[in-house]
Scaffold this motif. Structure first.
Motif, PDB file in Angstrom:
ATOM      1  N   LEU A 172       1.144  -1.012  -0.160  1.00 67.94           N
ATOM      2  CA  LEU A 172       0.110  -0.027   0.294  1.00 67.94           C
ATOM      3  C   LEU A 172       0.852   1.475  -0.608  1.00 67.94           C
ATOM      4  O   LEU A 172       0.572   2.146  -0.957  1.00 67.94           O
ATOM      5  N   LEU A 189       0.952   4.346  -3.588  1.00 66.85           N
ATOM      6  CA  LEU A 189       0.922   5.238  -2.777  1.00 66.85           C
ATOM      7  C   LEU A 189       1.166   6.185  -4.022  1.00 66.85           C
ATOM      8  O   LEU A 189       0.868   7.333  -4.292  1.00 66.85           O
ATOM      9  N   THR A 214      -0.129   6.403  -7.162  1.00 68.28           N
ATOM     10  CA  THR A 214      -1.225   7.204  -6.442  1.00 68.28           C
ATOM     11  C   THR A 214      -1.263   8.482  -6.490  1.00 68.28           C
ATOM     12  O   THR A 214      -1.369   9.140  -7.603  1.00 68.28           O
ATOM     13  N   PHE A 255      -7.073   9.018   4.483  1.00 69.40           N
ATOM     14  CA  PHE A 255      -7.155   8.608   5.810  1.00 69.40           C
ATOM     15  C   PHE A 255      -6.236   9.395   6.733  1.00 69.40           C
ATOM     16  O   PHE A 255      -5.321   9.738   6.492  1.00 69.40           O
ATOM     17  N   GLU A 276      -6.166  -1.173   6.495  1.00 67.84           N
ATOM     18  CA  GLU A 276      -5.715  -2.215   5.151  1.00 67.84           C
ATOM     19  C   GLU A 276      -4.596  -2.417   5.468  1.00 67.84           C
ATOM     20  O   GLU A 276      -4.707  -3.990   5.010  1.00 67.84           O
ATOM     21  N   HIS A 284     -12.316  -2.353   3.268  1.00 67.38           N
ATOM     22  CA  HIS A 284     -11.313  -2.989   3.516  1.00 67.38           C
ATOM     23  C   HIS A 284     -11.606  -3.492   5.487  1.00 67.38           C
ATOM     24  O   HIS A 284     -11.430  -4.624   5.218  1.00 67.38           O
ATOM     25  N   SER A 294      -9.136  -5.544  -3.950  1.00 60.95           N
ATOM     26  CA  SER A 294      -7.282  -4.860  -3.923  1.00 60.95           C
ATOM     27  C   SER A 294      -6.868  -5.346  -2.577  1.00 60.95           C
ATOM     28  O   SER A 294      -5.283  -5.652  -3.144  1.00 60.95           O
ATOM     29  N   LEU A 347      -2.682  -5.967  -3.287  1.00 64.50           N
ATOM     30  CA  LEU A 347      -1.396  -4.390  -2.747  1.00 64.50           C
ATOM     31  C   LEU A 347      -1.296  -6.123  -1.855  1.00 64.50           C
ATOM     32  O   LEU A 347      -0.633  -5.506  -0.516  1.00 64.50           O
TER      33      LEU A 347
HETATM   34  N1  GUN Z   1      -5.563   4.265   1.882  1.00 65.68           N
HETATM   35  C1  GUN Z   1      -5.093   5.763   1.209  1.00 65.68           C
HETATM   36  N2  GUN Z   1      -5.535   5.730  -0.166  1.00 65.68           N
HETATM   37  C2  GUN Z   1      -5.613   4.491  -0.746  1.00 65.68           C
HETATM   38  C3  GUN Z   1      -5.771   4.427  -1.876  1.00 65.68           C
HETATM   39  O1  GUN Z   1      -5.651   5.579  -2.500  1.00 65.68           O
HETATM   40  N3  GUN Z   1      -6.438   3.125  -2.011  1.00 65.68           N
HETATM   41  C4  GUN Z   1      -6.471   1.749  -1.721  1.00 65.68           C
HETATM   42  N4  GUN Z   1      -6.498   1.152  -1.831  1.00 65.68           N
HETATM   43  N5  GUN Z   1      -6.030   2.440   0.000  1.00 65.68           N
HETATM   44  C5  GUN Z   1      -5.712   3.590   0.568  1.00 65.68           C
END
Ligand code: GUN
Ligand code: FE
Length: 423
Positions: free
Chosen positions: A84, A88, A92, A198, A227, A265, A290, A294
């Motif tokens: 993760l 990110l 991301t 988050f 998560e 999650h 997901s 990940l």
């Molecule tokens: N936790 C914070 N941002 C994200 C995201 O964009 N995807 C996922 N899977 N977890 C995150």
């Protein structure tokens, strides 16, 4: 006035977690965009309504995606060798930074919305990015599509890359209010949802301000929870005075109870956190695709169902590579089998009727009376032509199982949302 009509077909829907109803050659009544139930024969009082004859096809409630990132659709299937936090930072955040450019947003969001429109999904709860203009653009596109959605302008004021971070808690909150004021009364089917990305992305000051905004504007909340193990350890450092990750939201009043909340999650929630989730009535968005990509882990969904938690399914694109909610259903079954085999022999794998419930009624409840054909539910339906993989000897329950495993967008013959025919 919404539409009124009758659909004839092979009808499947969940009454609750335990009870999947399958009725061949039956009649589903839609009155003013609301289901009046399923009947063997057309009741006298509805004889005047137009009948769409979809005999031989499967009719089911539209599917609900409780957790999806619209900007990430454009880079799905990339960087899946990372966990993760590295994913990110590497993929991301730099990608989401591009949504400062409205032209880029227009091009890529139209692909996302177009694909969602063709799918069996009728309702979605969506993360946009922190950019207000492109978030409004996305909301316009979703409204145009006829889908019903919640969309969140994302809040993040720490621990990101400079190109994707708000300057301060005050700036993040101001821009959220600007967004809410700009879209006020603008949409019929597209609603705002407060979206702290988050805990690692949001200072305590920002969380507090977002709590105030949710109460003032009476809005729901979505975020991520427990998560990944590295993420959880980091939250423990950032919030040393909390007993669990969930408390980092709960202490600002953005964790269920008076503000309906979705947490994606919950792979590693301990007993304390599970009690808090249950007590607050938080919706858990289970995102198995997901969680595999990940390498986050396997969420203990059997346990959550036994505990009576609220659970739905999410694609979590681009943590998940697929928008298909049928795919999430099969993934949910498969990961529950691995959990049973490798982690806990007492934890029975999920069954077809249970994942079907999760992908329809389980997530649908977040939207109100959504996700079933029982009397009084909003009329969201998809009609599936299963001719390609149908064999003579199958009953309707078995045809539904094969549809969940095998169907593709091309098999979706028709789609209705709140009684409106999308195609
Ligand atoms: N936790 C914070 N941002 C994200 C995201 O964009 N995807 C996922 N899977 N977890 C995150
Ligand atoms: Fe996510």
């Amino acid at each position: 006035m919404r539409a009124s009509f009758i659909i004839k077909g092979d009808i499947c829907y969940s009454k609750d977690l335990e009870n999947l109803i399958t009725k061949e050659d039956s009649y589903l009544i839609c009155l003013d965009g609301v289901s009046k139930g399923v009947f063997d024969h057309i009741p006298e009082e509805y004889r005047y309504l137009k009948v769409y004859d979809y005999s031989g096809k499967i009719v089911m409630p539209g599917l609900v995606d409780l957790h999806v990132h619209a900007p990430q659709y454009h880079f799905r299937g990339l960087g899946m060798d990372l966990e993760l936090l590295d994913w990110l930072n590497t993929y991301t955040f730099p990608h989401e930074a591009k949504y400062a450019d409205i032209e880029y947003a227009k091009e890529t969001y139209s692909k996302f919305v177009g694909e969602l429109e063709k799918s069996a999904t009728t309702r979605a709860v969506v993360f946009a990015t922190l950019h207000v203009p492109s978030t409004i653009l996305l909301m316009n596109m979703l409204e145009e599509s006829g889908l019903v959605s919640y969309v969140g302008k994302v809040n993040m004021d720490r621990n990101s890359i400079p190109e994707l971070q708000e300057q301060s808690a005050a700036e993040s909150a101001e821009s959220t209010i600007k967004w809410l004021d700009e879209i006020k009364s603008k949409f019929k089917n597209t609603y705002p949802i407060i979206t702290p990305r988050f805990t690692p992305s949001c200072t305590d000051e920002l969380m507090e301000k977002l709590g105030d905004i949710t109460r003032e504007y009476k809005l729901p909340v979505q975020s991520h929870l427990s998560e990944n193990q590295g993420e959880i350890a980091w939250v423990r450092e950032l919030c040393p005075d909390t007993k669990c990750y969930g408390e980092s939201y709960d202490r600002y009043g953005i964790f269920g109870r008076e503000v309906p909340t979705i947490m994606a999650h919950c792979v590693w929630s301990d007993e304390y956190e599970r009690n808090l989730l249950k007590d607050r009535g938080v919706y858990i968005a289970h995102c198995p695709d997901s969680n595999m990509n990940l390498a986050s882990g396997i969420a203990p969904i059997r346990r959550y169902l036994t505990e009576g938690q609220r659970v739905g399914l999410g694609s979590d694109v681009a943590g998940g590579a697929y928008l298909s909610m049928f795919r999430q259903m099969t993934d949910a079954i498969q990961v529950s089998k691995l959990f049973w085999r490798l982690v806990d022999e007492e934890s029975k794998p999920l069954r077809v009727e249970e994942v079907f419930y999760l992908g329809t009624l389980g997530g649908g409840e977040f939207f109100g009376k959504v996700g079933s054909f029982e009397d009084g539910y909003e009329f969201d339906a998809v009609v599936i032509d299963d001719a390609e993989y149908r064999t003579e000897d199958l009953n309707l329950h078995q045809r539904l199982e094969r549809t969940i495993y095998l169907s593709a967008n091309k098999d979706i013959a028709h789609k209705f949302i709140r009684g409106n025919q999308i195609f």
